[in-house]
Design a protein around this motif. Structure first.
Motif, PDB file in Angstrom:
ATOM      1  N   GLY A  97      36.124  35.502  49.161  1.00  0.00           N
ATOM      2  CA  GLY A  97      34.803  36.043  49.220  1.00  0.00           C
ATOM      3  C   GLY A  97      34.211  35.637  47.916  1.00  0.00           C
ATOM      4  N   LEU A  98      34.709  35.791  46.862  1.00  0.00           N
ATOM      5  CA  LEU A  98      34.061  35.589  45.557  1.00  0.00           C
ATOM      6  C   LEU A  98      33.903  33.812  45.517  1.00  0.00           C
ATOM      7  CD1 LEU A  98      33.047  36.410  42.850  1.00  0.00           C
ATOM      8  CD2 LEU A  98      35.351  36.438  41.929  1.00  0.00           C
ATOM      9  N   GLY A  99      35.059  33.312  45.740  1.00  0.00           N
ATOM     10  CA  GLY A  99      34.850  31.864  45.487  1.00  0.00           C
ATOM     11  C   GLY A  99      33.686  31.192  46.436  1.00  0.00           C
ATOM     12  N   ARG A 100      33.522  31.624  47.739  1.00  0.00           N
ATOM     13  CA  ARG A 100      32.498  31.182  48.438  1.00  0.00           C
ATOM     14  C   ARG A 100      31.305  31.514  48.017  1.00  0.00           C
ATOM     15  NH1 ARG A 100      33.933  33.149  54.372  1.00  0.00           N
ATOM     16  NH2 ARG A 100      32.007  32.125  55.034  1.00  0.00           N
ATOM     17  N   ASN A 101      30.952  32.627  47.573  1.00  0.00           N
ATOM     18  CA  ASN A 101      29.728  33.045  46.818  1.00  0.00           C
ATOM     19  C   ASN A 101      29.288  32.209  45.758  1.00  0.00           C
ATOM     20  OD1 ASN A 101      29.325  34.996  48.912  1.00  0.00           O
ATOM     21  ND2 ASN A 101      30.234  36.506  47.623  1.00  0.00           N
ATOM     22  N   LEU A 102      30.488  32.016  45.059  1.00  0.00           N
ATOM     23  CA  LEU A 102      30.159  31.269  43.600  1.00  0.00           C
ATOM     24  C   LEU A 102      29.645  29.787  43.847  1.00  0.00           C
ATOM     25  CD1 LEU A 102      32.948  32.218  41.254  1.00  0.00           C
ATOM     26  CD2 LEU A 102      30.650  32.645  40.773  1.00  0.00           C
ATOM     27  N   ALA A 103      30.525  29.239  44.948  1.00  0.00           N
ATOM     28  CA  ALA A 103      30.221  27.677  45.229  1.00  0.00           C
ATOM     29  C   ALA A 103      28.978  27.789  45.828  1.00  0.00           C
ATOM     30  CB  ALA A 103      31.199  27.269  46.025  1.00  0.00           C
ATOM     31  N   LYS A 104      28.592  28.682  46.593  1.00  0.00           N
ATOM     32  CA  LYS A 104      27.023  28.628  47.299  1.00  0.00           C
ATOM     33  C   LYS A 104      26.147  28.799  46.144  1.00  0.00           C
ATOM     34  CE  LYS A 104      24.939  28.839  51.077  1.00  0.00           C
ATOM     35  NZ  LYS A 104      25.016  27.709  52.211  1.00  0.00           N
ATOM     36  N   VAL A 105      26.291  29.682  45.438  1.00  0.00           N
ATOM     37  CA  VAL A 105      24.943  29.993  44.397  1.00  0.00           C
ATOM     38  C   VAL A 105      24.931  28.578  43.245  1.00  0.00           C
ATOM     39  CG1 VAL A 105      24.637  31.319  42.332  1.00  0.00           C
ATOM     40  CG2 VAL A 105      25.276  32.448  44.365  1.00  0.00           C
ATOM     41  N   LEU A 106      26.148  27.975  42.882  1.00  0.00           N
ATOM     42  CA  LEU A 106      26.079  27.155  41.763  1.00  0.00           C
ATOM     43  C   LEU A 106      25.959  25.617  42.797  1.00  0.00           C
ATOM     44  CD1 LEU A 106      29.265  28.049  39.772  1.00  0.00           C
ATOM     45  CD2 LEU A 106      26.997  28.336  39.202  1.00  0.00           C
ATOM     46  N   ASN A 107      25.870  25.671  43.804  1.00  0.00           N
ATOM     47  CA  ASN A 107      25.700  24.442  44.772  1.00  0.00           C
ATOM     48  C   ASN A 107      26.716  23.434  44.310  1.00  0.00           C
ATOM     49  OD1 ASN A 107      24.682  22.779  46.858  1.00  0.00           O
ATOM     50  ND2 ASN A 107      23.004  22.038  45.037  1.00  0.00           N
ATOM     51  N   VAL A 108      28.060  23.949  44.277  1.00  0.00           N
ATOM     52  CA  VAL A 108      29.100  22.992  44.342  1.00  0.00           C
ATOM     53  C   VAL A 108      30.186  23.257  45.357  1.00  0.00           C
ATOM     54  CG1 VAL A 108      29.035  23.170  41.661  1.00  0.00           C
ATOM     55  CG2 VAL A 108      30.499  24.899  42.973  1.00  0.00           C
ATOM     56  N   PRO A 109      31.039  22.023  45.386  1.00  0.00           N
ATOM     57  CA  PRO A 109      32.112  22.076  46.432  1.00  0.00           C
ATOM     58  C   PRO A 109      33.136  23.226  46.235  1.00  0.00           C
ATOM     59  CG  PRO A 109      32.083  20.265  45.295  1.00  0.00           C
ATOM     60  CD  PRO A 109      31.360  20.920  44.489  1.00  0.00           C
ATOM     61  N   LEU A 110      33.562  23.618  47.540  1.00  0.00           N
ATOM     62  CA  LEU A 110      34.358  24.792  47.557  1.00  0.00           C
ATOM     63  C   LEU A 110      35.732  24.235  48.283  1.00  0.00           C
ATOM     64  CD1 LEU A 110      35.243  27.813  47.481  1.00  0.00           C
ATOM     65  CD2 LEU A 110      34.552  27.956  49.764  1.00  0.00           C
ATOM     66  N   TYR A 111      36.893  24.208  47.712  1.00  0.00           N
ATOM     67  CA  TYR A 111      38.249  23.698  48.042  1.00  0.00           C
ATOM     68  C   TYR A 111      39.172  25.103  48.349  1.00  0.00           C
ATOM     69  CZ  TYR A 111      36.291  19.365  46.317  1.00  0.00           C
ATOM     70  OH  TYR A 111      35.408  18.404  46.112  1.00  0.00           O
ATOM     71  N   THR A 112      39.748  25.182  49.434  1.00  0.00           N
ATOM     72  CA  THR A 112      40.604  26.096  49.588  1.00  0.00           C
ATOM     73  C   THR A 112      41.978  25.826  50.128  1.00  0.00           C
ATOM     74  OG1 THR A 112      40.205  26.129  52.201  1.00  0.00           O
ATOM     75  CG2 THR A 112      38.804  27.605  50.768  1.00  0.00           C
ATOM     76  N   LEU A 113      42.994  26.524  49.635  1.00  0.00           N
ATOM     77  CA  LEU A 113      44.464  26.051  49.721  1.00  0.00           C
ATOM     78  C   LEU A 113      45.217  27.420  50.041  1.00  0.00           C
ATOM     79  CD1 LEU A 113      46.181  25.172  46.611  1.00  0.00           C
ATOM     80  CD2 LEU A 113      44.104  26.280  46.605  1.00  0.00           C
ATOM     81  N   SER A 114      46.424  27.300  50.541  1.00  0.00           N
ATOM     82  CA  SER A 114      47.296  28.424  50.636  1.00  0.00           C
ATOM     83  C   SER A 114      47.938  28.832  49.315  1.00  0.00           C
ATOM     84  CB  SER A 114      48.364  28.181  51.783  1.00  0.00           C
ATOM     85  OG  SER A 114      49.287  27.266  51.259  1.00  0.00           O
ATOM     86  N   HIS A 115      48.457  30.155  49.196  1.00  0.00           N
ATOM     87  CA  HIS A 115      49.107  30.525  48.115  1.00  0.00           C
ATOM     88  C   HIS A 115      50.334  29.536  48.088  1.00  0.00           C
ATOM     89  CE1 HIS A 115      50.245  33.368  45.206  1.00  0.00           C
ATOM     90  NE2 HIS A 115      51.508  33.362  45.588  1.00  0.00           N
ATOM     91  N   GLN A 116      50.940  29.367  48.848  1.00  0.00           N
ATOM     92  CA  GLN A 116      52.223  28.505  48.785  1.00  0.00           C
ATOM     93  C   GLN A 116      52.041  26.942  48.377  1.00  0.00           C
ATOM     94  OE1 GLN A 116      54.674  27.614  52.573  1.00  0.00           O
ATOM     95  NE2 GLN A 116      56.127  28.946  51.301  1.00  0.00           N
ATOM     96  N   GLU A 117      50.974  26.465  48.697  1.00  0.00           N
ATOM     97  CA  GLU A 117      50.348  25.281  48.204  1.00  0.00           C
ATOM     98  C   GLU A 117      49.850  25.246  46.691  1.00  0.00           C
ATOM     99  OE1 GLU A 117      48.197  22.894  51.889  1.00  0.00           O
ATOM    100  OE2 GLU A 117      47.439  24.826  51.416  1.00  0.00           O
ATOM    101  N   ASN A 118      49.429  26.691  46.291  1.00  0.00           N
ATOM    102  CA  ASN A 118      49.048  26.598  44.963  1.00  0.00           C
ATOM    103  C   ASN A 118      50.114  26.903  44.195  1.00  0.00           C
ATOM    104  OD1 ASN A 118      47.484  27.885  42.835  1.00  0.00           O
ATOM    105  ND2 ASN A 118      48.202  29.816  43.128  1.00  0.00           N
ATOM    106  N   HIS A 119      51.378  27.510  44.587  1.00  0.00           N
ATOM    107  CA  HIS A 119      52.707  27.042  43.691  1.00  0.00           C
ATOM    108  C   HIS A 119      53.218  25.901  43.616  1.00  0.00           C
ATOM    109  CE1 HIS A 119      53.886  31.343  42.605  1.00  0.00           C
ATOM    110  NE2 HIS A 119      53.385  31.982  43.717  1.00  0.00           N
TER     111      HIS A 119
END
Length: 321
Positions: A97-119
């Motif tokens: 939720g925080l990431g989506r809001n920040l990307a929207k306000v800053l007008n920058v791309p939002l990228y999502t990944l799983s926790h497992q992919e993060n590791h």
């Protein structure tokens, strides 16, 4: 002085709130983490408590950054435990939720990944490998013990196929249950390792593997019974670590041969344990396999992999323009 262009990574896992900032070269500039609080004697947290603590921790972590020095050009955030359609955990919604809001306000791309992919990506970044297009990833923590065949698809993207797993307890659960029985603070990994390092001898525990699957319920039951029965604590701690290391090594040796791969990436909080990593590395190198383990700080939960993913995706988008 112009602010440096950076990518912000966010991860809100079961037991750690994390932020990381990388520049476009993939150099880590900041890595902030706050471990969630667990009452002594308890073995975990309810999801509602995780969400509450993440909601409280995120503003505190943001206060630690000198944001005037940075220009955020992309936000990358973990959104689920595994890259599967039905994988869900409320804790990740806090960061998402925080990431989506920040990307929207800053007008920058939002990228999502799983926790497992993060590791996986944090492991590749820290361990500088494997470079091969196909390898086995062992993800071992308090919430996961999975053997995955990782196949590179594109920059920052991997297909992950589960080829083995624990049939009962996760490795981190095994460690925590023995640790709590010994009176150690949860999460018990670092404390059990410190205790094991003082042992002169080891209490041997049984191990079980079959075709790449493993079981920890038997050795855990024996270890917790010994813990409450007055066994020498350091020797039992060492025996627990040795049982996990030998179990992993035996399963990985089989899986590498069966899947015809040579490289193994060992990630997750359990991979920070030096003895377990040493046992796995020694046994697999006997078969000419290569084992890659991140530096201990990057083994456990954090947002470094997310930030690195954001760097890769931003590069890919720029290259395709």
């Amino acid at each position: 002085m112009e602010p440096e262009k950076v990518i912000l990574g966010i991860d809100t896992s079961c037991y750690t709130t994390s932020l990381a900032v990388m520049n476009a070269k993939g150099e880590l500039l900041r890595d902030e983490r706050k471990i969630l609080s667990v009452k002594k004697g308890n073995c975990g947290l309810a999801q509602s408590e995780m969400v509450f603590q993440h909601t409280r921790n995120l503003p505190e972590l943001f206060d630690n950054f000198f944001w005037e020095n940075y220009q955020v050009t992309a936000v990358a955030v973990t959104n689920q435990p595994r890259p599967l359609p039905d994988s869900y955990m409320p804790a990740f919604l806090t960061g998402l939720g925080l990431g989506r809001n920040l990307a929207k306000v800053l007008n920058v791309p939002l990228y999502t990944l799983s926790h497992q992919e993060n590791h996986l990506l944090a492991g590749l970044w820290s361990a500088q490998g494997p470079a091969s297009d196909k390898f086995i990833m062992l993800h071992a923590s308090g919430g996961t013990t999975d053997f995955l065949l990782a196949t590179k698809k594109a920059r920052g993207h991997f297909a992950l196929e589960t080829i083995g797993a624990s049939l009962d307890l996760h490795a981190g659960q095994f460690i925590d249950r023995v640790g709590v029985a010994l009176g150690l603070q949860f999460p018990c990994g670092p404390f059990l390792e410190k205790l094991a390092n003082t042992a002169q001898e080891s209490i041997e525990l049984p191990i079980w593997t079959k075709a790449g699957n493993i079981s920890f319920s038997g050795p855990c039951t024996k270890a917790t019974r010994l813990a409450t029965g007055g066994a020498k604590q350091a020797e039992l701690a060492l025996g627990t670590e040795r049982a996990i290391g030998k179990t992993f090594a035996k399963a990985l040796t089989y899986l590498c041969e069966f899947n015809e791969v040579k490289d193994v990436l060992f990630v997750g909080g359990v991979s920070a344990n030096a003895l377990i990593g040493k046992i796995v590395t020694q046994e697999l190198t006997k078969k000419d396999n290569r084992v890659f383990i991140p530096k201990p700080h990057y083994c456990g939960d954090g947002a470094v992999g997310a930030a690195f993913y954001g760097v890769d995706q931003l590069r890919e988008n720029n290259d395709n323009r």
